[in-house]
Write a protein that holds these residues in place. Structure first.
Motif, PDB file in Angstrom:
ATOM      1  N   ALA A  58       8.316   5.317 -24.445  1.00  0.00           N
ATOM      2  CA  ALA A  58       8.118   5.535 -23.012  1.00  0.00           C
ATOM      3  C   ALA A  58       7.384   4.351 -22.422  1.00  0.00           C
ATOM      4  O   ALA A  58       6.557   3.720 -23.089  1.00  0.00           O
ATOM      5  N   VAL A  59       7.705   4.048 -21.167  1.00  0.00           N
ATOM      6  CA  VAL A  59       7.006   3.023 -20.397  1.00  0.00           C
ATOM      7  C   VAL A  59       6.467   3.695 -19.143  1.00  0.00           C
ATOM      8  O   VAL A  59       7.195   4.419 -18.451  1.00  0.00           O
ATOM      9  N   ALA A  60       5.197   3.487 -18.840  1.00  0.00           N
ATOM     10  CA  ALA A  60       4.554   4.112 -17.688  1.00  0.00           C
ATOM     11  C   ALA A  60       3.954   3.041 -16.792  1.00  0.00           C
ATOM     12  O   ALA A  60       3.385   2.056 -17.276  1.00  0.00           O
ATOM     13  N   ALA A  61       4.108   3.244 -15.477  1.00  0.00           N
ATOM     14  CA  ALA A  61       3.561   2.311 -14.483  1.00  0.00           C
ATOM     15  C   ALA A  61       2.805   3.114 -13.439  1.00  0.00           C
ATOM     16  O   ALA A  61       3.299   4.144 -12.966  1.00  0.00           O
ATOM     17  N   PRO A  62       1.599   2.694 -13.057  1.00  0.00           N
ATOM     18  CA  PRO A  62       0.831   3.430 -12.039  1.00  0.00           C
ATOM     19  C   PRO A  62       1.582   3.486 -10.707  1.00  0.00           C
ATOM     20  O   PRO A  62       2.041   2.466 -10.192  1.00  0.00           O
ATOM     21  N   LYS A  63       1.688   4.688 -10.186  1.00  0.00           N
ATOM     22  CA  LYS A  63       2.432   4.888  -8.940  1.00  0.00           C
ATOM     23  C   LYS A  63       1.764   4.185  -7.764  1.00  0.00           C
ATOM     24  O   LYS A  63       2.439   3.593  -6.918  1.00  0.00           O
ATOM     25  N   ASP A  64       0.432   4.226  -7.722  1.00  0.00           N
ATOM     26  CA  ASP A  64      -0.253   3.627  -6.577  1.00  0.00           C
ATOM     27  C   ASP A  64      -0.076   2.119  -6.537  1.00  0.00           C
ATOM     28  O   ASP A  64       0.008   1.521  -5.462  1.00  0.00           O
ATOM     29  N   LEU A  65       0.002   1.475  -7.728  1.00  0.00           N
ATOM     30  CA  LEU A  65       0.205   0.028  -7.742  1.00  0.00           C
ATOM     31  C   LEU A  65       1.623  -0.333  -7.317  1.00  0.00           C
ATOM     32  O   LEU A  65       1.842  -1.335  -6.608  1.00  0.00           O
ATOM     33  N   LEU A  66       2.586   0.501  -7.731  1.00  0.00           N
ATOM     34  CA  LEU A  66       3.973   0.213  -7.352  1.00  0.00           C
ATOM     35  C   LEU A  66       4.197   0.396  -5.858  1.00  0.00           C
ATOM     36  O   LEU A  66       4.981  -0.334  -5.242  1.00  0.00           O
ATOM     37  N   LEU A  67       3.487   1.380  -5.286  1.00  0.00           N
ATOM     38  CA  LEU A  67       3.646   1.636  -3.854  1.00  0.00           C
ATOM     39  C   LEU A  67       2.625   0.892  -3.010  1.00  0.00           C
ATOM     40  O   LEU A  67       2.534   1.114  -1.797  1.00  0.00           O
ATOM     41  N   GLU A  68       1.851   0.038  -3.656  1.00  0.00           N
ATOM     42  CA  GLU A  68       0.851  -0.731  -2.903  1.00  0.00           C
ATOM     43  C   GLU A  68       1.522  -1.614  -1.858  1.00  0.00           C
ATOM     44  O   GLU A  68       1.029  -1.774  -0.737  1.00  0.00           O
ATOM     45  N   ASN A  69       2.646  -2.192  -2.228  1.00  0.00           N
ATOM     46  CA  ASN A  69       3.374  -3.025  -1.263  1.00  0.00           C
ATOM     47  C   ASN A  69       3.841  -2.209  -0.070  1.00  0.00           C
ATOM     48  O   ASN A  69       3.844  -2.689   1.069  1.00  0.00           O
ATOM     49  N   LEU A  70       4.229  -0.944  -0.339  1.00  0.00           N
ATOM     50  CA  LEU A  70       4.649  -0.073   0.753  1.00  0.00           C
ATOM     51  C   LEU A  70       3.501   0.158   1.719  1.00  0.00           C
ATOM     52  O   LEU A  70       3.676   0.085   2.943  1.00  0.00           O
ATOM     53  N   ASN A  71       2.314   0.423   1.181  1.00  0.00           N
ATOM     54  CA  ASN A  71       1.170   0.682   2.053  1.00  0.00           C
ATOM     55  C   ASN A  71       0.783  -0.547   2.861  1.00  0.00           C
ATOM     56  O   ASN A  71       0.483  -0.459   4.051  1.00  0.00           O
ATOM     57  N   SER A  72       0.785  -1.723   2.207  1.00  0.00           N
ATOM     58  CA  SER A  72       0.448  -2.948   2.937  1.00  0.00           C
ATOM     59  C   SER A  72       1.505  -3.249   3.995  1.00  0.00           C
ATOM     60  O   SER A  72       1.183  -3.648   5.122  1.00  0.00           O
ATOM     61  N   THR A  73       2.778  -3.048   3.617  1.00  0.00           N
ATOM     62  CA  THR A  73       3.850  -3.272   4.598  1.00  0.00           C
ATOM     63  C   THR A  73       3.750  -2.275   5.728  1.00  0.00           C
ATOM     64  O   THR A  73       3.966  -2.609   6.898  1.00  0.00           O
ATOM     65  N   LEU A  74       3.417  -1.015   5.376  1.00  0.00           N
ATOM     66  CA  LEU A  74       3.281   0.012   6.404  1.00  0.00           C
ATOM     67  C   LEU A  74       2.138  -0.311   7.357  1.00  0.00           C
ATOM     68  O   LEU A  74       2.253  -0.076   8.568  1.00  0.00           O
ATOM     69  N   LYS A  75       1.057  -0.864   6.832  1.00  0.00           N
ATOM     70  CA  LYS A  75      -0.051  -1.268   7.701  1.00  0.00           C
ATOM     71  C   LYS A  75       0.407  -2.334   8.689  1.00  0.00           C
ATOM     72  O   LYS A  75       0.090  -2.272   9.887  1.00  0.00           O
ATOM     73  N   SER A  76       1.155  -3.306   8.180  1.00  0.00           N
ATOM     74  CA  SER A  76       1.678  -4.345   9.076  1.00  0.00           C
ATOM     75  C   SER A  76       2.610  -3.736  10.104  1.00  0.00           C
ATOM     76  O   SER A  76       2.569  -4.080  11.292  1.00  0.00           O
ATOM     77  N   TYR A  77       3.442  -2.810   9.646  1.00  0.00           N
ATOM     78  CA  TYR A  77       4.385  -2.165  10.569  1.00  0.00           C
ATOM     79  C   TYR A  77       3.649  -1.342  11.618  1.00  0.00           C
ATOM     80  O   TYR A  77       4.039  -1.313  12.789  1.00  0.00           O
ATOM     81  N   LEU A  78       2.557  -0.685  11.186  1.00  0.00           N
ATOM     82  CA  LEU A  78       1.774   0.095  12.142  1.00  0.00           C
ATOM     83  C   LEU A  78       1.118  -0.803  13.182  1.00  0.00           C
ATOM     84  O   LEU A  78       1.000  -0.432  14.355  1.00  0.00           O
ATOM     85  N   LEU A  79       0.662  -1.996  12.743  1.00  0.00           N
ATOM     86  CA  LEU A  79       0.093  -2.932  13.713  1.00  0.00           C
ATOM     87  C   LEU A  79       1.137  -3.358  14.727  1.00  0.00           C
ATOM     88  O   LEU A  79       0.873  -3.422  15.937  1.00  0.00           O
ATOM     89  N   VAL A  80       2.349  -3.636  14.234  1.00  0.00           N
ATOM     90  CA  VAL A  80       3.438  -3.992  15.148  1.00  0.00           C
ATOM     91  C   VAL A  80       3.754  -2.815  16.075  1.00  0.00           C
ATOM     92  O   VAL A  80       3.972  -2.985  17.279  1.00  0.00           O
ATOM     93  N   THR A  81       3.754  -1.595  15.495  1.00  0.00           N
ATOM     94  CA  THR A  81       4.032  -0.405  16.300  1.00  0.00           C
ATOM     95  C   THR A  81       2.971  -0.203  17.373  1.00  0.00           C
ATOM     96  O   THR A  81       3.273   0.144  18.516  1.00  0.00           O
ATOM     97  N   LEU A  82       1.701  -0.445  17.008  1.00  0.00           N
ATOM     98  CA  LEU A  82       0.621  -0.336  17.983  1.00  0.00           C
ATOM     99  C   LEU A  82       0.802  -1.340  19.108  1.00  0.00           C
ATOM    100  O   LEU A  82       0.604  -1.020  20.288  1.00  0.00           O
TER     101      LEU A  82
END
Length: 585
Positions: free
Chosen positions: A274-298
């Motif tokens: 089995a190979v395991a990868a932390p979910k929060d690290l994999l989705l870290e890019n999503l959160n950072s991108t979402l922050k940028s998107y939220l700034l653009v949305t604001l």
């Protein structure tokens, strides 16, 4: 009872601004949600592909290492000393050190020694004689291990086998039965003891440091991350067991953290990798991108707010201007008319409003003129007014005296004049009468004029019986008959003829015509512009008043019309709606 406060309503500008903001906000929220879901789905798929790819790479590495382990076994069998010890188990007892030295030599010259994850090598002959060679500095209890291996390994299996021992949690044993090249009979077995922790660390060199790999079965568990206990790994094994030749991917909470995990069964080794990868690290890019998107949305929301304010101001400003002008008009400033330079809709609105003001002005002016005409008529009547009872008594006296001397002509004239004056007096307080009553008044007037001019004037009345009960404005035919006699027939040399005619139209209209064969008009005059004189002011005032009254009562198309052929025929006419008269004078 307390007076209720007036209800407050929001302004149009506020409503437009809030509506635009709600729409923009809803669109932005939906777009953020869609972006998050879509991006999360893409990242999950990408993460799954990455983890499965790493799992396949780890499994390939394990398979490669297994092949290397399996490939060195023939090297031991090709050694003459080792082969002799296996083929002749009795002779090999005399030189065990020579066999073990050859085992160490073969291992050190093989590719397996470069990996540095082998702890020891065991070779057993058919008499269970143990030849043991250490390949690292780790010492182990050879007797206990040998006993376990000989009691566990399947002596009938010709393939490479993998075992784990409860005696050594960090060891894996790869075993193969050995067969004689001459007889084909089993002559022993070889066991290669692998340090599992070193082996799994070697296999995990290519993956991300934050990821880890695991190897386990029901009794054995191993992880490249040393923070996890054996019990934790065994609990995880029950939820990650994959079907044969398939990859299982799932989200798993493990050790207080969420992971994306991919697992696959290794049938050859009897293990699951089995190979395991932390979910929060994999989705870290999503959160950072979402922050940028939220700034653009604001930023978009702020721009939308500004745009909403500008749009609402652009829409409501002309309305505010309109309201200002309407308030000015309500205060009596009739010159403050709304401008017409806005959008098409507001321009049409302003034009309609201006037209309404003009119509109101015309309406009030007409009412004013009507009241003025009535007042002037009342003033003139007052100026020439005598006591009606006195006049009627005097006329009755004259008629009585004419009858006493048998002068019937004077008698009839006086009686007709009295009736005429009486009807004129009674009609002052009414606006409408019936055609039959109006014609009685006209007949009296025509009779008196005929008596005045003797045989010069003849009259023909052409009125259908069914229209006599219809409504007509008071004193509307008599002024026209008077005008025809005074201005048409009286100046004519010779006899003249007067026709009073009412024609029923197809559109519920009645047309009243006064026709004479008097001198007529060379040029048809505008009635309201006819100049009056001392001689004929009465008849002109009657014509003008009648024309104005008809237009006020029935509209501008109901005014008096004149057609004339000089010295032949002159027609003065007007039309009114057909309506039954309901009040008696």
């Amino acid at each position: 009872m307390a007076k209720r406060a007036p209800k407050k309503y929001p302004s149009l500008r506020f409503f437009i601004t809030v509506t635009i903001m709600i729409i923009v906000g809803l669109v932005l929220v939906l777009s953020v949600g869609f972006y998050y879901i879509k991006t999360s789905s893409i990242l999950r798929k990408t993460s799954r592909d990455s983890i499965v790819r790493e799992l396949n790479q780890v499994n390939d590495t394990i398979q490669d290492q297994v092949e290397i382990i399996d490939s060195i076994i023939p090297l031991f069998m090709s050694n003459e000393v080792i082969q002799n010890a296996l083929e002749n188990p009795g002779a090999g007892i005399n030189y065990p050190f020579s066999v073990e030295r050859q085992m160490s030599y073969i291992y050190n010259s093989s590719a397996l020694s470069e990996k540095n994850f082998t702890d020891s090598i065991y070779i057993y002959n058919s008499r269970s004689t143990v030849y043991h060679a250490y390949t690292s500095g780790i010492l182990e209890n050879v007797d206990d291990t040998s006993e376990f291996l000989q009691s566990t390994i399947d002596s009938a299996n010709p393939h490479l086998m993998c075992y784990t021992s409860p005696l050594h949690d960090q060891n894996m044993y790869f075993a193969r039965n050995l067969y004689s090249s001459n007889s084909g009979n089993r002559i022993g077995m070889i066991v290669i003891n692998i340090n599992a922790q070193k082996w799994i660390e070697y296999c995990s060199k290519t993956i991300d440091p934050s990821w880890f790999i695991m190897l386990f079965n029901k009794e054995f568990s191993l992880s490249s991350d040393s923070d996890f206990s054996k019990d934790q790994l065994l609990d995880l094994y029950s939820s990650l067991t994959a079907q044969k030749n398939s990859v299982l991917f799932k989200e798993q909470s493990f050790g207080g953290r969420d992971y994306f995990m991919a697992s696959q069964s290794l049938e050859r080794l009897g293990l699951t990798s089995a190979v395991a990868a932390p979910k929060d690290l994999l989705l870290e890019n999503l959160n950072s991108t979402l922050k940028s998107y939220l700034l653009v949305t604001l930023a978009v929301a702020l721009l939308s707010l500004m745009a909403a304010f500008i749009i609402s101001r652009a829409v409501t400003r002309p309305i505010d201007t309109m309201i200002f002008h309407i308030n000015e008009i309500s205060k009596g400033n009739r010159s403050a008319l709304p401008p017409e330079g806005f959008y098409q809709e507001f321009r049409v609105w302003a034009q309609s409003f201006n037209q309404m003001l003009l119509q109101l002005d015309t309406y009030y002016q007409d009412i004013y003129q009507q009241k003025l005409l009535i007042k002037n008529a009342e003033i003139r009547a007052l100026q020439s007014q005598m006591d009606p009872h006195f006049l009627f008594n005097v006329l009755n006296t004259i008629a009585w005296k004419a009858q006493m001397i048998d002068n019937e002509e004077i008698y009839e004239m006086v009686i007709s004049l009295g009736s005429l004056l009486k009807m004129n007096t009674l009609s002052r307080n009414h606006n409408f009468t019936s055609i039959s009553i109006e014609m009685e008044y006209v007949r009296l007037y025509v009779y008196l004029q005929q008596m005045r001019f003797e045989d010069k004037i003849s009259c023909d009345i052409q009125i259908p019986e069914q229209v006599l009960s219809c409504e007509i404005p008071c004193l509307s035919i008599q002024p026209l008959a008077e005008n025809a006699i005074v201005h048409g027939l009286e100046p004519k040399k010779g006899k003249g003829h007067l026709i009073i005619q009412i024609i029923e139209g197809d559109d519920s209209q009645l047309e009243i015509c006064i026709i004479d064969d008097g001198i007529g008009f060379e040029v048809i005059p505008d009635i309201q512009s006819i100049a009056s004189s001392e001689k004929d002011s009465h008849t002109h005032i009657g014509m003008k008043n009648l024309d104005k009254r008809l237009k006020l009562l029935y509209g501008p198309d109901s005014g008096i019309r004149i057609t004339s052929i000089p010295n032949k025929c002159t027609t003065v006419s007007f039309h009114i709606p057909r309506k039954e008269f309901t009040h008696d004078i």
